[in-house]
Enzyme design. Structure first.
Site, PDB file in Angstrom:
ATOM      1  N   GLY A 272       0.829  -1.200   0.000  1.00  0.00           N
ATOM      2  CA  GLY A 272       0.000   0.000   0.000  1.00  0.00           C
ATOM      3  C   GLY A 272       0.857   1.241   0.000  1.00  0.00           C
ATOM      4  N   GLY A 273       0.237   2.355  -0.321  1.00  0.00           N
ATOM      5  CA  GLY A 273       0.937   3.625  -0.291  1.00  0.00           C
ATOM      6  C   GLY A 273       0.951   4.219   1.103  1.00  0.00           C
ATOM      7  CB  ALA A 274       2.330   7.419   2.342  1.00  0.00           C
TER       8      ALA A 274
ATOM      9  CB  SER B 178      -2.679   2.891   1.871  1.00  0.00           C
ATOM     10  OG  SER B 178      -1.774   1.915   2.380  1.00  0.00           O
ATOM     11  N   GLY B 179      -3.443   2.511   5.120  1.00  0.00           N
ATOM     12  CA  GLY B 179      -4.057   1.566   6.044  1.00  0.00           C
ATOM     13  C   GLY B 179      -3.447   0.185   5.962  1.00  0.00           C
TER      14      GLY B 179
ATOM     15  CB  THR C 210      12.392  -3.315   9.576  1.00  0.00           C
ATOM     16  OG1 THR C 210      11.334  -2.613   8.913  1.00  0.00           O
ATOM     17  CG2 THR C 210      12.101  -4.804   9.552  1.00  0.00           C
TER      18      THR C 210
ATOM     19  CG  HIS D  24       2.692   1.714  13.771  1.00  0.00           C
ATOM     20  ND1 HIS D  24       2.670   0.767  12.768  1.00  0.00           N
ATOM     21  CD2 HIS D  24       2.495   2.901  13.165  1.00  0.00           C
ATOM     22  CE1 HIS D  24       2.477   1.370  11.605  1.00  0.00           C
ATOM     23  NE2 HIS D  24       2.380   2.664  11.820  1.00  0.00           N
TER      24      HIS D  24
ATOM     25  NE  ARG E 180      -1.995   0.266  14.038  1.00  0.00           N
ATOM     26  CZ  ARG E 180      -1.687   1.060  13.019  1.00  0.00           C
ATOM     27  NH1 ARG E 180      -2.126   2.306  13.013  1.00  0.00           N
ATOM     28  NH2 ARG E 180      -0.953   0.628  12.023  1.00  0.00           N
ATOM     29  NE  ARG E 181       3.266  -2.687  17.201  1.00  0.00           N
ATOM     30  CZ  ARG E 181       4.512  -2.302  17.437  1.00  0.00           C
ATOM     31  NH1 ARG E 181       5.176  -2.837  18.450  1.00  0.00           N
ATOM     32  NH2 ARG E 181       5.087  -1.399  16.696  1.00  0.00           N
TER      33      ARG E 181
END
Length: 399
Positions: A228-230, A232-233, A253, A270, A273-274
């Site tokens: 996906g793009g930036a 994009s989800g 990474t 990030h 929400r994990r």
């Protein structure tokens, strides 16, 4: 044990009355769902909902033989027209077992939120677990004996399903059914696609199922690439695919960037929400992880892995690139692709889809674009499923 689903929707149903959202507008026909209610062997009714008698009649059943009505929600529910002849609704205290004259045994399961879950054992020995909306079981034995069927809020509480898998209560042959389906997930193919990634399924209202009867569990792809793009989800889509599984290892990474608060905020978002049961490792050394046995890997992302790999071979320097850098990079990419081909672990990897926009103005920028395109193609070639996420919408490219 025969189970008839009089409804499979959220307490307010689907579509919600007066709701103008796209999901409600599309919830027609078999995708329209009344509030979840279960009729078991015509003798036990769990959750009395509006129109239960009519729902039973449409499914070819009657409530005349019902000997027990149980409530699972933390409250008595909305005011309903009480069908004549039904026993008064009740609730079993947590941990207690109720034996019915029909031969069913019902044990109340404690939850991590208000309400009551029910474990029902039929006269034939088959077992099902039913959890109310927004709830997860608490205090199940570990290891637990697998249920034949589990009904729960799969999309609202994927962590509840992950916990059941971790305890052994959901095994390879457990039929996992999504109930309490709400308008937060688009109906139709998208609903069923999301459920399939969790090893679950949904059925229309009024369907009758035999508990313990073999039903093919959705075939989960072992290796998946999400492109996906930036913004994009794509990362959210990758996380959704493993949210219902315990002990996921999140492989970041990205590393750290000193003095860059915006980057730190991205990483924190990030992480927040994990699921709490996931572990995180920060590394670009992927082949050893892929070679090990262990829980599923979520690799986010290959574009940053490639940046690190290109840094390590001085790929940004034209002379060094021409004199060994290109060959060294391709050797690292080949080693990663070979590790993906040989791995026995479940892997979901994220990468940026590039090359559809403005051509980079510099040679190094074009070099990165080209190498990422090649890496994506080679990695995708080893995956059973490949998705492209556009504007938050996942488009299957393979699998």
């Amino acid at each position: 044990m025969e189970l008839t689903l009089l409804g499979t929707g959220a307490p307010d149903g689907l579509p919600r009355h007066g709701c103008p959202c796209a999901a409600c507008a599309a919830a027609v026909g078999e995708e329209a769902r009344a509030a979840t209610s279960l009729l078991i062997d015509g003798a036990l009714l769990i959750d009395l909902t509006p129109g239960a008698a009519f729902a039973a009649a449409r499914a070819g059943h009657s409530l005349v033989g019902v000997r027990q009505v149980l409530l699972s929600h933390p409250h008595a529910g909305p005011a309903v027209e009480f069908p004549a002849g039904l026993p008064a609704p009740g609730r079993v205290p947590d941990g207690r077992t109720l034996s019915l004259i029909s031969g069913h045994r019902v044990r109340a399961v404690a939850l991590d939120s208000p309400g009551t879950g029910y474990e029902v054992t039929g006269p034939d020995g088959t077992r099902l677990l039913y959890l109310p909306p927004g709830a997860a079981a608490a205090g199940l034995p570990n290891p637990a004996e697998p249920y034949d069927m589990v009904l729960l809020d799969v999309l609202g509480r994927p962590d509840a399903l992950a916990a059941l898998r971790a305890s052994g209560a959901v095994g390879a042959t457990t039929d996992v059914l999504a109930v309490h389906v709400d308008h937060t997930t688009p109906p139709g193919r998208e609903l069923h696609r999301r459920l399939a990634t969790a090893g679950a399924r949904a059925v229309p209202d009024g369907q009758t199922l035999i508990v313990g009867e073999y039903h093919a569990v959705p075939d989960l792809p072992r290796r998946t690439l999400v492109l996906g793009g930036a913004r994009s989800g794509k990362s959210l889509e990758a996380e959704r695919r493993l949210a219902a599984f315990p002990d996921v290892l999140y492989v970041a990474t990205s590393g750290t960037r000193e003095g860059d608060p915006e980057w730190a905020a991205r990483i924190a978002a990030h992480r927040d929400r994990r699921p709490g049961s996931w572990r995180t490792t920060e590394t670009c050394d992927l082949p050893p992880l892929l070679a090990e046995d262990g829980p599923p890997l979520l690799i986010d992302c290959l574009a940053l892995w490639l940046t690190d790999a290109m840094d390590s071979v001085s790929a940004w320097d034209d002379e060094k690139w021409a004199h060994g850098g290109e060959r060294a990079l391709h050797e690292r990419v080949s080693a990663l692709v070979a590790a993906v081909r040989a791995t026995t672990r479940t892997v979901v990897a994220v990468s940026n889809e590039v090359g559809s926009g403005v051509v980079p103005a510099t040679a190094s920028g074009r070099r990165f674009r080209d190498e990422l395109g090649r890496l994506n193609a080679a990695f995708a070639g080893e995956c059973e499923q490949v998705l492209l996420v556009v504007a938050g919408q996942p488009l299957p490219l393979r699998g």
